[in-house]
Design a protein around this motif. Sequence first.
Motif, PDB file in Angstrom:
ATOM      1  N   GLU A  30       0.830  -1.205   0.000  1.00  0.00           N
ATOM      2  CA  GLU A  30       0.000   0.000   0.000  1.00  0.00           C
ATOM      3  C   GLU A  30       0.868   1.260   0.000  1.00  0.00           C
ATOM      4  OE1 GLU A  30      -2.515  -0.292   3.425  1.00  0.00           O
ATOM      5  OE2 GLU A  30      -3.410  -2.195   2.793  1.00  0.00           O
ATOM      6  N   THR A  31       1.947   1.207   0.757  1.00  0.00           N
ATOM      7  CA  THR A  31       2.848   2.363   0.845  1.00  0.00           C
ATOM      8  C   THR A  31       3.493   2.651  -0.503  1.00  0.00           C
ATOM      9  OG1 THR A  31       3.312   1.810   3.163  1.00  0.00           O
ATOM     10  CG2 THR A  31       4.833   3.316   2.080  1.00  0.00           C
ATOM     11  N   ARG A  32       3.863   1.599  -1.219  1.00  0.00           N
ATOM     12  CA  ARG A  32       4.448   1.788  -2.552  1.00  0.00           C
ATOM     13  C   ARG A  32       3.435   2.416  -3.510  1.00  0.00           C
ATOM     14  NH1 ARG A  32       7.547  -2.966  -1.200  1.00  0.00           N
ATOM     15  NH2 ARG A  32       5.827  -4.352  -1.771  1.00  0.00           N
ATOM     16  N   ALA A  33       2.173   2.009  -3.383  1.00  0.00           N
ATOM     17  CA  ALA A  33       1.130   2.592  -4.233  1.00  0.00           C
ATOM     18  C   ALA A  33       0.927   4.071  -3.897  1.00  0.00           C
ATOM     19  CB  ALA A  33      -0.179   1.824  -4.048  1.00  0.00           C
ATOM     20  N   ILE A  34       0.972   4.399  -2.613  1.00  0.00           N
ATOM     21  CA  ILE A  34       0.824   5.795  -2.182  1.00  0.00           C
ATOM     22  C   ILE A  34       1.999   6.625  -2.687  1.00  0.00           C
ATOM     23  CG2 ILE A  34       0.921   7.274  -0.127  1.00  0.00           C
ATOM     24  CD1 ILE A  34      -0.776   5.090   1.267  1.00  0.00           C
ATOM     25  N   GLU A  35       3.189   6.047  -2.667  1.00  0.00           N
ATOM     26  CA  GLU A  35       4.372   6.746  -3.178  1.00  0.00           C
ATOM     27  C   GLU A  35       4.151   7.182  -4.619  1.00  0.00           C
ATOM     28  OE1 GLU A  35       9.073   5.803  -4.182  1.00  0.00           O
ATOM     29  OE2 GLU A  35       8.032   4.627  -2.662  1.00  0.00           O
ATOM     30  N   GLN A  36       3.613   6.305  -5.432  1.00  0.00           N
ATOM     31  CA  GLN A  36       3.351   6.640  -6.831  1.00  0.00           C
ATOM     32  C   GLN A  36       2.262   7.699  -6.963  1.00  0.00           C
ATOM     33  OE1 GLN A  36       5.288   5.664  -9.402  1.00  0.00           O
ATOM     34  NE2 GLN A  36       6.481   4.803  -7.711  1.00  0.00           N
ATOM     35  N   GLN A  37       1.281   7.655  -6.077  1.00  0.00           N
ATOM     36  CA  GLN A  37       0.233   8.675  -6.095  1.00  0.00           C
ATOM     37  C   GLN A  37       0.807  10.052  -5.755  1.00  0.00           C
ATOM     38  OE1 GLN A  37      -2.478   6.238  -3.429  1.00  0.00           O
ATOM     39  NE2 GLN A  37      -4.029   7.119  -4.783  1.00  0.00           N
ATOM     40  N   ILE A  38       1.740  10.072  -4.814  1.00  0.00           N
ATOM     41  CA  ILE A  38       2.383  11.344  -4.457  1.00  0.00           C
ATOM     42  C   ILE A  38       3.183  11.868  -5.647  1.00  0.00           C
ATOM     43  CG2 ILE A  38       4.142  12.410  -3.003  1.00  0.00           C
ATOM     44  CD1 ILE A  38       3.274  10.498  -0.753  1.00  0.00           C
ATOM     45  N   ILE A  39       3.920  10.987  -6.291  1.00  0.00           N
ATOM     46  CA  ILE A  39       4.735  11.389  -7.442  1.00  0.00           C
ATOM     47  C   ILE A  39       3.853  11.935  -8.569  1.00  0.00           C
ATOM     48  CG2 ILE A  39       6.193  10.494  -9.314  1.00  0.00           C
ATOM     49  CD1 ILE A  39       7.428   8.573  -7.225  1.00  0.00           C
ATOM     50  N   ARG A  40       2.703  11.324  -8.756  1.00  0.00           N
ATOM     51  CA  ARG A  40       1.792  11.781  -9.815  1.00  0.00           C
ATOM     52  C   ARG A  40       0.998  13.017  -9.415  1.00  0.00           C
ATOM     53  NH1 ARG A  40       0.751   6.023 -10.264  1.00  0.00           N
ATOM     54  NH2 ARG A  40      -1.189   6.322  -9.096  1.00  0.00           N
ATOM     55  N   GLY A  41       1.125  13.450  -8.176  1.00  0.00           N
ATOM     56  CA  GLY A  41       0.403  14.628  -7.725  1.00  0.00           C
ATOM     57  C   GLY A  41      -1.022  14.354  -7.299  1.00  0.00           C
ATOM     58  N   GLU A  42      -1.364  13.105  -7.093  1.00  0.00           N
ATOM     59  CA  GLU A  42      -2.727  12.744  -6.704  1.00  0.00           C
ATOM     60  C   GLU A  42      -2.958  12.881  -5.202  1.00  0.00           C
ATOM     61  OE1 GLU A  42      -2.816   9.423 -10.310  1.00  0.00           O
ATOM     62  OE2 GLU A  42      -3.116   8.778  -8.228  1.00  0.00           O
ATOM     63  N   ILE A  43      -1.882  12.902  -4.428  1.00  0.00           N
ATOM     64  CA  ILE A  43      -1.967  13.124  -2.987  1.00  0.00           C
ATOM     65  C   ILE A  43      -1.140  14.350  -2.661  1.00  0.00           C
ATOM     66  CG2 ILE A  43      -1.359  12.247  -0.701  1.00  0.00           C
ATOM     67  CD1 ILE A  43      -1.876   9.451  -1.678  1.00  0.00           C
ATOM     68  N   PHE A  44      -1.748  15.315  -1.999  1.00  0.00           N
ATOM     69  CA  PHE A  44      -1.026  16.514  -1.588  1.00  0.00           C
ATOM     70  C   PHE A  44      -0.350  16.260  -0.248  1.00  0.00           C
ATOM     71  CE2 PHE A  44      -0.933  20.438   0.943  1.00  0.00           C
ATOM     72  CZ  PHE A  44      -0.104  21.208   0.140  1.00  0.00           C
ATOM     73  N   VAL A  45       0.920  16.592  -0.150  1.00  0.00           N
ATOM     74  CA  VAL A  45       1.668  16.401   1.097  1.00  0.00           C
ATOM     75  C   VAL A  45       2.082  17.760   1.642  1.00  0.00           C
ATOM     76  CG1 VAL A  45       3.666  15.329   2.179  1.00  0.00           C
ATOM     77  CG2 VAL A  45       2.522  14.176   0.275  1.00  0.00           C
ATOM     78  N   PRO A  46       1.604  18.141   2.813  1.00  0.00           N
ATOM     79  CA  PRO A  46       1.938  19.450   3.379  1.00  0.00           C
ATOM     80  C   PRO A  46       3.325  19.449   4.027  1.00  0.00           C
ATOM     81  CG  PRO A  46       0.565  18.252   4.910  1.00  0.00           C
ATOM     82  CD  PRO A  46       0.686  17.383   3.687  1.00  0.00           C
ATOM     83  N   ASP A  47       3.943  20.645   4.044  1.00  0.00           N
ATOM     84  CA  ASP A  47       5.216  20.774   4.753  1.00  0.00           C
ATOM     85  C   ASP A  47       5.163  21.890   5.793  1.00  0.00           C
ATOM     86  OD1 ASP A  47       5.251  23.057   3.227  1.00  0.00           O
ATOM     87  OD2 ASP A  47       7.192  22.651   2.274  1.00  0.00           O
ATOM     88  N   ASN A  48       3.941  22.343   6.100  1.00  0.00           N
ATOM     89  CA  ASN A  48       3.769  23.380   7.114  1.00  0.00           C
ATOM     90  C   ASN A  48       2.379  23.290   7.720  1.00  0.00           C
ATOM     91  OD1 ASN A  48       1.885  25.375   5.613  1.00  0.00           O
ATOM     92  ND2 ASN A  48       3.546  25.001   4.121  1.00  0.00           N
ATOM     93  N   GLU A  49       2.190  23.981   8.818  1.00  0.00           N
ATOM     94  CA  GLU A  49       0.936  23.890   9.565  1.00  0.00           C
ATOM     95  C   GLU A  49      -0.261  24.394   8.769  1.00  0.00           C
ATOM     96  OE1 GLU A  49      -0.815  25.008  14.014  1.00  0.00           O
ATOM     97  OE2 GLU A  49       0.922  26.098  13.207  1.00  0.00           O
ATOM     98  N   ALA A  50      -0.079  25.514   8.084  1.00  0.00           N
ATOM     99  CA  ALA A  50      -1.197  26.100   7.343  1.00  0.00           C
ATOM    100  C   ALA A  50      -1.711  25.158   6.258  1.00  0.00           C
ATOM    101  CB  ALA A  50      -0.769  27.437   6.719  1.00  0.00           C
TER     102      ALA A  50
END
Length: 353
Positions: free
Chosen positions: A327-347
């Motif tokens: 599942e983690t590998r599948a999520i990794e690909q989703q992040i790379i494709r821009g399908e999952i947004f990953v925040p780097d700050n509180e806002a």
Amino acid sequence: MLKRVLLLLLSLMLITTLLVGCGGGTTEPETPEETPEATQPEAEETAAIKMAMVTDVGGVNDQSFNQSAWEGHQKARNELGVEVNYVESNQDADYLPNLEQLYDAGYDLIWGIGFMMGDVILEAAEQNPDQKYAIIDNAYGDTPSNLVGVLFKAEEASFLVGYIAGKMTETGKVGFVGGMDFPVIHGFHYGFMAGVKHANPDVEVLVQYAGDFNDAAIGKAIAIQMYQSGADIVFHAAGGTGDGVIEAAREQGKYAIGVDRDQNDLAPDNVITSAMKRVDNAIFNIAEELKAGNFPGGGTVVYGLEDGGVGIAPTSDKHVPADILEETRAIEQQIIRGEIFVPDNEADYNANY
């Protein structure tokens, strides 16, 4: 009679002259002097590139990003023939004199390891425009042409280990220990929280900053408190302070998640995965470009999941179930494709999660 004798003598003299004229002598011809071969100029040896780094206060054996940076230097030495060295800093006041020491020694490229050195590296670059510098974990609005900043999308790797923690927790509580409350660490913090929430929105995340990157005792105390409060997995982004987190996990029989490099070797039964930041690869890549005459000064280079700059530890399969890793590998690909947004700050975290 006399006339015959004279005629005979004249005939003999004529024959002798003809024989000599026709090459009948026995003297060997002189051997012509040999023309010396043109001396070929020896190929000029290319001087080895010299590269060195100044550690932050964690030192070169911090089991974290300083150590990974030195491993990158060693790889450049072994594979590119680069001459490498390092100077350790015991306190913040050591940064500038250490940089000056390497400048005086004539290194082609001088690295500062860690955002804590951001100001002094910039100052050195501005004072020495003919000297090349690079820094890990820092960027500038207006970067001098002799300086390059290197950043990592640490939030992406943190999201992945957060997902693993959210799936593996049995208590419904996990923890995060940060070194110092700075934007670079916020990427780990909020990326982790987002990953946990993506896995299970009901899991609680305990968060505390140690205020130090080099105090294992504080890290251990914070982690023990979190374990006693019900957390069964604690992720740290705290440099040497995080060594205490891992020690607490070992003593308490709980799980920990490492950072920057694969930290499973510090507690093989307790470190289930690590959010790796491939400082070693970044150092090597910049050295390779420098050797090719393509130093990327004047800007910032950013590494993420897409180019192998961050990721989870290869030892993750020792403790993480195979289905969760898949599942983690599948999520990794989703992040790379821009399908999952990953925040780097509180806002961004609050706006999206």
